[in-house]
Design a protein around this motif. Sequence first.
Motif, PDB file in Angstrom:
ATOM      1  N   UNK A  24       1.062  54.201 -10.415  1.00 25.45           N
ATOM      2  CA  UNK A  24      -0.072  54.144  -9.481  1.00 25.45           C
ATOM      3  C   UNK A  24       0.326  54.629  -8.089  1.00 25.45           C
ATOM      4  N   UNK A  25       1.098  55.697  -8.057  1.00 20.31           N
ATOM      5  CA  UNK A  25       1.496  56.261  -6.777  1.00 20.31           C
ATOM      6  C   UNK A  25       2.687  55.590  -6.131  1.00 20.31           C
ATOM      7  N   UNK A  26       3.208  54.543  -6.750  1.00 20.23           N
ATOM      8  CA  UNK A  26       4.364  53.826  -6.213  1.00 20.23           C
ATOM      9  C   UNK A  26       5.618  54.224  -6.988  1.00 20.23           C
ATOM     10  N   UNK A  27       6.695  54.397  -6.270  1.00 21.78           N
ATOM     11  CA  UNK A  27       7.982  54.648  -6.912  1.00 21.78           C
ATOM     12  C   UNK A  27       8.678  53.303  -7.115  1.00 21.78           C
ATOM     13  N   UNK A  28       8.885  52.949  -8.378  1.00 23.01           N
ATOM     14  CA  UNK A  28       9.381  51.622  -8.743  1.00 23.01           C
ATOM     15  C   UNK A  28      10.740  51.763  -9.415  1.00 23.01           C
ATOM     16  N   UNK A  29      11.675  50.937  -8.996  1.00 23.16           N
ATOM     17  CA  UNK A  29      13.010  50.917  -9.593  1.00 23.16           C
ATOM     18  C   UNK A  29      13.287  49.511 -10.128  1.00 23.16           C
ATOM     19  N   UNK A  30      13.683  49.447 -11.369  1.00 27.46           N
ATOM     20  CA  UNK A  30      14.022  48.151 -11.977  1.00 27.46           C
ATOM     21  C   UNK A  30      15.278  48.331 -12.817  1.00 27.46           C
ATOM     22  N   UNK A  31      16.396  47.824 -12.323  1.00 31.96           N
ATOM     23  CA  UNK A  31      17.660  47.950 -13.041  1.00 31.96           C
ATOM     24  C   UNK A  31      17.755  46.914 -14.157  1.00 31.96           C
ATOM     25  N   UNK A  32      18.704  47.119 -15.054  1.00 28.71           N
ATOM     26  CA  UNK A  32      18.849  46.240 -16.215  1.00 28.71           C
ATOM     27  C   UNK A  32      20.182  45.517 -16.184  1.00 28.71           C
ATOM     28  N   UNK A  33      20.123  44.216 -16.499  1.00 19.88           N
ATOM     29  CA  UNK A  33      21.333  43.444 -16.781  1.00 19.88           C
ATOM     30  C   UNK A  33      21.449  43.339 -18.295  1.00 19.88           C
ATOM     31  N   UNK A  53      26.278  37.720 -12.004  1.00 22.36           N
ATOM     32  CA  UNK A  53      27.456  38.377 -11.430  1.00 22.36           C
ATOM     33  C   UNK A  53      27.088  39.517 -10.485  1.00 22.36           C
ATOM     34  N   UNK A  54      25.815  39.729 -10.279  1.00 21.32           N
ATOM     35  CA  UNK A  54      25.417  40.767  -9.342  1.00 21.32           C
ATOM     36  C   UNK A  54      24.340  41.696  -9.834  1.00 21.32           C
ATOM     37  N   UNK A  55      23.851  41.512 -11.065  1.00 20.09           N
ATOM     38  CA  UNK A  55      22.780  42.318 -11.641  1.00 20.09           C
ATOM     39  C   UNK A  55      23.213  43.769 -11.841  1.00 20.09           C
ATOM     40  N   UNK A  56      22.363  44.512 -12.566  1.00 19.52           N
ATOM     41  CA  UNK A  56      22.599  45.938 -12.833  1.00 19.52           C
ATOM     42  C   UNK A  56      23.994  46.179 -13.407  1.00 19.52           C
ATOM     43  N   UNK A  88      15.877  43.379 -13.749  1.00 14.44           N
ATOM     44  CA  UNK A  88      16.183  42.506 -12.621  1.00 14.44           C
ATOM     45  C   UNK A  88      15.017  42.279 -11.671  1.00 14.44           C
ATOM     46  N   UNK A  89      14.158  43.266 -11.453  1.00 13.81           N
ATOM     47  CA  UNK A  89      13.099  43.121 -10.458  1.00 13.81           C
ATOM     48  C   UNK A  89      11.708  43.148 -11.094  1.00 13.81           C
ATOM     49  N   UNK A  90      11.634  42.893 -12.397  1.00 12.41           N
ATOM     50  CA  UNK A  90      10.343  43.021 -13.059  1.00 12.41           C
ATOM     51  C   UNK A  90       9.330  42.018 -12.521  1.00 12.41           C
TER      52      UNK A  90
END
Length: 698
Positions: free
Chosen positions: A378-387, A417-420, A295-297
């Motif tokens: 690279x030191x960042x905490x990244x969250x990317x959920x899947x539909x 419908x709202x992702x994830x 969703x947030x790629x």
Amino acid sequence: MSIIDIIRDVILVAAAVLVLIVLRRVGTEKRRVPVGVWPFLVTGFSLLLMGRVLETLTPEALHLSVLVKAVLQEIFGFVLGFVTLSTGLIRWLPDLLPSREPAEQQPSTPAPAPIEANLPSEHSSQELLASILKSSLAGVLVLRAVRDDIGDVVDFECKLMNATAEQILGRPASSFVGCCVLRELPCLKAEISLAEAVSVIDTGLPFKSERHFTQGGNGAWYQFVAVKLGDGLAVTFADISARKRAEAQLRHAAHHDTLTGLPNRALFMERLQQAINRAKRFPEYEFAVLFLDFDRFKIINDSLGHDAGDQLLTGIADRLRGNLRSLDLPSRVGDGHLPARLGGDEFVILLDSINGVRDAVRVAERLQIELSAPHTIDGHEVISTASIGIVTSNLGYETPDDIIRDADTAMYRAKTSGKARHVVFDQKMHEEVVDRLDLEQQLREAVEQCAFTLEFEPIVDLHDGGLAGFEALIRWPHPTRGLLQPSEFVPLAEEIGLMVPIGAWVISEACRQLKEWHTAYPTQTNLAISVNLARQQMLHPDLIPTIERVLAETGVPAERLRLEMVEDMLMDDQKAAQTVLGQLRTLGVKLVMDDFGTGHSSLSSLHRFPIDILKIDRDFIGSVKKRRDYGAIVHAVVELAHNLDMQVVAEGVETEDQLALLQALDCDYAQGQRFSLAVPADEVKRFLETEHCFRHAA
């Protein structure tokens, strides 16, 4: 030995020296010759020269010449080709390499005595041949046919074995020469059967095969070649392990994604077709396909950079592999569960041999939990959920493309419908897809046949109630669904790339109709026509030529054509939009910013674009009496436009109160149900016959 033979041999030696000199010169110019080439060259030239020398010796030695040339032709053919190309000595190549026909059938060579009668007794000749073959990189065996009382071949006796063959077979020549090979050497029997060996002798055609051979714990791939040699065979073993490794690497690269190492689309579609075929053969077999989109790629990729995006994709692939390995869904019939990357952030999973849709849903739920865990990049905490879209095989699919299409549809439904979340493709969605495909095909046919029509909504001058022009609105008279509004087919046309030809037809038809009205009603020559531009048209290279052609063909003055575009179209690529709008302004066409106030609405952008008219969105007009702030916004837009020498059109005017407010705010034009809905061209004449037909309404 004739003088011609001597000359030929001299030329041959000279050619060999010439090739070596050229290769030496290549080396001095720092273009290295591959190390592996030298043994082939040395061995090849040695055998080549020795073969010519043997032809001048005794009849027994002549048999050795035949063997040398047979082995040479199988192993070192590329060297001879290089010599031939280098020296142009094609005319004597047939003499150097006789055909595979039996030697006694060649007119230029005297028929030798049978090899089994001469070869064993000529120890000096055998020693000479062994010294020649000692340097060969291929294993070589010389075999004599062993026949029974009635002349049938029952086995083969080994007469000669070189050092390379000893290494490959793991046996010294002393323990093997003189033995029957089919009994003593089972691996040879596994390569060529007795019937195949006899066929080589009878037909003269070579036999070839490839095999992975293990000796002493070490394995390698060998090419096995057997050619006729008198009443026997010359057998060679050539190590082709390097070629096999290269082929395996090429196969892997052709079927796997280079970034993640997962199978790619080609391999996935191949496996999916196999699953479809299996489901047809075994009614109890079921499989499912999961289509994953993250969703947030795009945001992550654009903000942190492509390297971070690649790291995220690699992390996603690792999680998919790990989770599929630990699934408690054993593949009972098929080839196992398969994750793959289609491209970008789109991944698919083939769940092999499942127990209904419940298994697929359970896997999707588990994956969504695992994939939503943060990645550290690279030191960042990244969250990317899947539909996730889910398709099962119970709908009776015929092709992999159909399954991917429906899984993509279900995924898109999950995303909207709202992702994830996950959505299972069902029969209702299937019917919607089929309906959409039918509509798509009918739309394409309509474009080819120009099977559309226009309706015209009056635009009224609020100062005097006169008719200022019309907005041309496309309609599609569908043969079974009735008259379709733009919202029912324009989004589909944009998706499948048909808005450019549709938009060109609208411009042409609107201008043709306006010219017809100008001609029929000379007092209405100030009428203008407004046409909506689609996003695909805006930056299409045919836009300017199309408008120039239409204006020339119809004779409509350029200032009477108004092109409407929404704000977002201008903001997507501002530099390109400036160029296109500048060209349109040069033509004299009026430019309208449609739905002003609903998009980016950057006031500073109004200075960058050559806009002539602002069109206030109907949502603001419909709420001016309900909310005072909306009235203030409309007032501000009118003032802003006038200060920038622009005119203002209010759309969606439905009531007297709205009309009165707009007149009080000094708005220039209005359109909407208060005046008239859009009507077909043949109903427009009632507006054209009266000069100020809307004076009372305004």
